[in-house]
Design an enzyme around this catalytic site. Structure first.
Site, short mmCIF file in Angstrom:
data_model
loop_
_atom_site.label_atom_id
_atom_site.label_comp_id
_atom_site.label_asym_id
_atom_site.label_seq_id
_atom_site.Cartn_x
_atom_site.Cartn_y
_atom_site.Cartn_z
N ASP A 1 -10.73 -26.98 -49.53
CA ASP A 1 -9.28 -27.10 -49.71
C ASP A 1 -8.86 -26.26 -50.90
OD1 ASP A 1 -10.68 -28.88 -51.46
OD2 ASP A 1 -8.79 -29.89 -51.91
N GLU B 1 -10.89 -31.81 -52.78
CA GLU B 1 -11.25 -31.67 -54.20
C GLU B 1 -10.03 -31.49 -55.08
OE1 GLU B 1 -12.67 -29.99 -58.00
OE2 GLU B 1 -11.23 -29.09 -56.62
#
Lengths: 479, 479
Positions: B100, B166
């Site tokens: 991400d 994250e």
């Protein structure tokens, strides 16, 4: 000879429902001056006033103020000026009010639609502008109408100045007033000025307001890094502007509001016995304070010191900081440039320029003590002067008699902690007495959600404004 | 016997254009985890990884994490786990990365479209996620591909753990790792863990990272009035929460970053001679600091003290204040409730709970000194522990030799001032060595506009990641 007012008062009572209808129509026009998209509604509100005044037989002019500074194609709303009566034998009173309002939306938390006047069972009339300032402005129109329909002559000439940008800094108005107050101007013949745009100290007893504090607003900017930094990566290795800023802001004022900048308090005029005597009679209690602030965190435990702190002593508030993390949640930023905002409320005989110099020097001295490599810059953002007049002149005397006639009590003689800059502008431009004669109560929530004006205040207030004209004529004859 | 890597290195060079194409495809998927509306793109990015890994012959599983806490119908993106090689004779390395990215938009000030990889004449590859963390994740895939196509066997088994949350707190990941590290779990056989998700200290010399600071984040709330007040009406008569807050925040830390809360600095382990010797060789100058902070407002004038302040000493930053006026311009408000935010970066041997108690006591003591009637409340918002490991264990030794082989220099042994919480999670869950092995440089602007990864770092970094596997196998044989 005491003015004969019974016919006028009865007519006000008789017309009260139509006066409420007039307010309903005005509140329905969302004349929000701060919102560019609402500008056509502000203009529409000016047209409403023009047509109501013309229907009453006044001479009315809609005066353009040109383009709004900083905007490309946006015209300022006009100033509506009017004249009612032009007899050389009568004194002339200049009235000021504003027809624009603060922004409002149901989403802000209003219990009712802010642009639909909603009257509850207690006679509280909710709606944006009801008390600030459409109600008082229409109060003057109501007074004219009731005189007309009762066949009672108004014993003074009236001049009117109704603006549409008050809630957005009265852009362009100062120049206009100065010009029109000069020989040949629309306001040339004014013998006194009356402004109904503030509030009683409580809910039952009217007041006459003879003083306002000024306000010098400052920014203190501290900058270091070229951009915001991550506190994990750089914390400990760089000098942080925010730690400098909280420390210099922390030197400004103590817990009890005493300003720590040397020289400021020394400029304040001492309290005289005469002044002190004005405070004893004022209808105010510590519970009034606690109710309005929603807590018991006042500085003083007695009425006199509390009111003096608000009205006749300076104060310093830290309003906020620009450039820092200000959302809910957690963010690990070292802000690169932070701008503290604070202001000092000024009172007689503080000189605005001297206050600036003392502030600038103090902030720089305090910052120097930190030994920081960051850079400080202190600026005055805006300044407005304090205003104080004699609460015993002919206009105040007339208003005091009118209050006694309508409400059966002597009015509180009050000052206000805030500023209404146009007051000073009128005083300077006309050189005449300026009186603040409010009709709304302390619970009206101007600028807030659920703004209202009580029916009682609106109708009895209309009586007061009309009665004041008679006592003013009488006092004027003595002068 | 030194690993034979020439065939692998040549293959990486030969495939370099296709590796850049792989990164281009990944950057084109706007897998922004903080934006609910982008969740389908985050899932799409996980599918891209699954298909790339399957094409390389890895065993891949896409593991669901359930609904996102606090959201009604929003599923967390899956954890992509993979296995490449399963030989009982080989050591097993567990790789972690995330797919991400941070939010990005042209309107933030990007010079190019953030989701179109744009390579300039200097080989700088701009795009969101290029360096954080799509480039390093794909570096591992590139290393596998180049080994395959060069016909060079990878001498260790690989396990992979690539997450998609994250940048939004790694929601759900800790429990997943703990479960999979237990007997019978996917990560059970891991002998070491390697994370490539941080940056070199400069632009030319690689580093191995052996320590991270922790972070205890606090809020201090001071409240008084029931609602915001007008400073004109109430200034001077009420005790203001904001003046209390700047004064207590001002007691936390001095200009040079020394924490003034008693007991905090006493918990910090003294510097040993052995540790001190690590700093002398580090490739870093004060100009590097000045360039990265954009000013010369550092606390220290030498490299050693600067790096120690960032890595191995605690720091305290004041991040902001919630509840105050924070926009440009001037507003005359007395804020009713203000919430200061600050954090302490923690280091060995600070105990998180003890730090909390010292902070709570100190803030309450300092507030008591003010004699204010307002109310204070201090809370821990979140805490993450520091992490330090030995920079001399078998995995660090292997990585150091790989750096020398690929770059011809000994790596800097660094710590980081920030925190990567998953590091500690992996160490606790597996009980094995965890190495942070970055390939991006200090100029990559992760989390900022114009994020980039240099082509040189991406390609030589791919060589480094592959070479590390060979040296790790060799060190593993010694162990």
């Amino acid at each position: 000879m005491a003015p004969q007012l019974d016919g006028y008062f009865k007519q006000v009572d008789k017309l009260s429902e139509s006066f409420i209808e007039r307010l309903r129509k005005a509140v329905a026009i969302p004349s929000v001056s701060a919102d560019d998209k609402r500008r056509p509604d502000v203009v529409k509100m000016s047209e409403f006033l023009v047509s109501e005044l013309e229907a009453l037989g006044a001479h009315v002019e809609s005066r353009p103020l040109g383009l709004q500074p900083g905007k490309k194609d946006l015209h300022l709303p006009p100033v509506v000026v009017a004249r009612y009566g032009d007899s050389p034998e009568k004194r002339t009173l200049l009235l000021y009010g504003h027809y624009d309002v603060q922004p409002a939306g149901k989403s802000d938390g209003w219990a009712t639609d802010p642009f639909t006047l909603t009257v509850d069972e207690k006679g509280r009339m909710y709606g944006r502008g009801s008390t600030d300032d459409k109600g008082p402005v229409l109060g003057w129109l109501n007074a004219i109408q009731a005189h007309k329909e009762a066949g009672v002559e108004i014993p003074v000439n009236l001049l009117m100045c109704f603006e549409g940008m008050e809630e957005y800094g009265s852009e362009g108005l100062d120049d206009f007033i100065e010009k029109e107050a000069k020989p040949g101007g629309f306001f040339e013949k004014a013998d006194a000025v009356c402004i109904s745009d503030n509030y009683w100290l409580g809910t039952k007893k009217p007041c006459l307001t003879y003083g306002l504090r000024g306000c010098n607003y400052y920014s203190v900017s501290i900058s270091g890094p070229g951009q915001d930094l991550h506190s994990g990566l750089f914390g400990g290795s760089v000098q942080e502007p925010m730690t400098d800023l909280v420390r210099v802001l922390g030197t400004l004022v103590d817990t009890n509001g005493k300003i720590k900048i040397p020289g400021i308090n020394e400029m304040v005029v001492p309290v005289t016995e005469d002044e002190k005597s004005l405070y004893a009679d004022i209808s105010y209690t510590m519970d009034n304070l606690y109710e309005s602030i929603g807590s018991k965190t006042g500085v003083y435990s007695d009425k006199e010191n509390t009111l003096m702190a608000r009205w006749r002593y300076p104060s310093l508030s830290v309003h906020g900081i620009e450039g820092v993390f200000s959302d809910p949640g957690a963010k690990t930023v070292i802000p690169a440039k932070v701008i503290g905002k604070f202001s000092i409320r000024t009172v007689p005989d503080m000189k605005s320029d001297q206050v600036d110099q003392l502030v600038f020097k103090y902030m720089k001295d305090e910052f120097a003590k930190l030994g920081s490599k960051n850079t400080i810059s202190v600026e005055l953002m805006h300044a407005g002067n304090w205003w104080v007049t004699s609460p015993k002149d002919w206009s105040f005397t007339a208003a005091g008699r009118a209050v006694e006639k309508v409400f059966g009590v002597k009015p509180d003689l009050t000052r206000e902690g805030g500023s209404i800059p146009v007051t000073l502008t009128f005083q300077k431009a006309t050189g005449k007495s300026v009186l603040l004669l409010p009709i709304g109560s302390s619970t009206d929530a101007a600028h807030s959600i659920n703004e209202k004006l009580d029916r009682w205040n609106y109708i009895e207030g209309t009586k007061l404004l009309g009665a004041y004209l008679h006592y003013l004529a009488e006092e004027g004859m003595k002068a």
